[in-house]
Design a protein around this motif. Structure first.
Motif, PDB file in Angstrom:
ATOM      1  N   GLU A  89      57.483  54.351 136.483  1.00 30.10           N
ATOM      2  CA  GLU A  89      56.344  53.691 137.128  1.00 30.10           C
ATOM      3  C   GLU A  89      55.192  53.514 136.156  1.00 30.10           C
ATOM      4  OE1 GLU A  89      55.445  56.127 140.465  1.00 30.10           O
ATOM      5  OE2 GLU A  89      57.394  55.815 141.422  1.00 30.10           O
ATOM      6  N   ASN A  92      55.980  50.861 133.426  1.00 24.28           N
ATOM      7  CA  ASN A  92      55.867  49.480 133.909  1.00 24.28           C
ATOM      8  C   ASN A  92      54.421  49.095 134.207  1.00 24.28           C
ATOM      9  OD1 ASN A  92      58.577  48.550 133.847  1.00 24.28           O
ATOM     10  ND2 ASN A  92      59.038  49.846 135.600  1.00 24.28           N
ATOM     11  N   ARG A  93      53.639  50.070 134.605  1.00 22.68           N
ATOM     12  CA  ARG A  93      52.235  49.778 134.928  1.00 22.68           C
ATOM     13  C   ARG A  93      51.420  49.516 133.668  1.00 22.68           C
ATOM     14  NH1 ARG A  93      51.364  54.072 137.210  1.00 22.68           N
ATOM     15  NH2 ARG A  93      50.186  55.180 135.610  1.00 22.68           N
ATOM     16  N   THR A  94      51.661  50.315 132.630  1.00 28.78           N
ATOM     17  CA  THR A  94      50.844  50.227 131.412  1.00 28.78           C
ATOM     18  C   THR A  94      51.511  49.434 130.292  1.00 28.78           C
ATOM     19  OG1 THR A  94      51.781  52.253 130.457  1.00 28.78           O
ATOM     20  CG2 THR A  94      49.884  52.492 131.951  1.00 28.78           C
TER      21      THR A  94
END
Length: 286
Positions: A89, A92-94
């Motif tokens: 997570e 993929n977010r950063t």
């Protein structure tokens, strides 16, 4: 070489890898069955996988190594979703792949360390490459293996492995040199000198660029070295994950007496006993 800008998110790169790799394997198998051209890769299937991931990387604007890192983080998350799922997570977010990969490798190594136990036996010469915990660096700069605090290092049972007369070698980068000298005394050895490891290339430092690491040498019971003509330095390449060059071990063999024991061993050598071995499952669970 300038860094290529990624054109896809880690999730999209992983989707593409999962779609392409089975097809590439099927295509290669079909060529082999037909007696046609089949690519030969060093390392067999691993070489084929690496070549496919290089192709995926070219499409996505990253290296094949980065594709492999993304795949490894996803595989860990599928095996243990509660522990490694947040890494996917966050990645993929950063978009920060190296940090997620390093943290995954470190957590996996911590699990390995939990299942180790010290060996029995005493050694005339001991060598340690402590997994120093440097809290001053960012997550991306931390090593991909389990580290130990200074207090934890002090508690390593060096006394149980030591003979009344012997030598000890403790690897230390510059910022940890003073602590390594302190550990030498805490482990029951008298500090004698510092040996320098000259590397082939300079690395970035906080104050000065560095080309050396150091090895603290200590003595127990007044034991002298085997030869009087040895220099207090050696040269050698930098290995993976803090692995030390063979030139260091040649120096130890020339200066110090067997039997040899090595703590936090990175690579097995027949004449250096690994001081930690994997515990049986029943013992590890106690």
């Amino acid at each position: 070489m300038p860094t290529r800008a990624a054109r896809f998110t880690p999730a999209e790169i992983e989707q593409l890898r999962r779609a392409m790799e089975p097809q590439e394997r099927a295509n290669a198998a079909e060529r082999a069955r037909a007696g046609g051209f089949a690519e030969k890769f060093p390392g067999g299937d691993a070489g084929k996988t690496g070549r496919t991931r290089d192709r995926i990387g070219e499409l996505c604007g990253v290296s094949g190594v980065t594709v492999s890192k993304i795949a490894a983080v996803y595989a860990a998350a599928e095996a243990e979703p509660n522990r490694y799922g947040p890494l996917v997570e966050g990645m993929n977010r950063t978009g920060k792949i190296d940090g997620a990969y390093r943290k995954m490798k470190r957590w996996q190594d911590e699990d390995r360390v939990l299942h180790l136990r010290p060996v029995e036996g005493r050694f005339r010469t001991l060598a340690f490459d402590p997994p120093w915990n440097d809290e001053s660096v960012s997550e991306a700069q931390r090593p991909p293996y389990a580290t130990m605090s200074v207090d934890a290092l002090r508690a390593v049972p060096v006394e149980a492995w030591s003979l009344d007369e012997g030598h000890i070698y403790i690897h230390a980068p510059g910022p940890f040199l003073a602590i390594a000298i302190e550990l030498c005394a805490a482990w029951g050895y008298e500090f004698k000198t510092v040996i320098g490891w000259k590397k082939p290339h300079f690395s970035m430092g906080r104050y000065f660029r560095t080309i050396e690491e150091f090895v603290v040498f200590g003595v127990r019971g007044g034991l002298m070295v085997r030869r009087q003509d040895l220099p207090n330095h050696f040269a050698g390449p930098v290995g993976e994950h803090s692995e030390k060059p063979e030139a260091f071990y040649d120096l130890v063999r020339a200066a110090s007496f067997p039997p040899y024991g090595e703590g936090f061993q990175r690579q097995a050598r027949p004449d250096f006993t690994n001081l930690y071995v994997e515990a049986p499952l029943a013992m590890a669970a106690e």
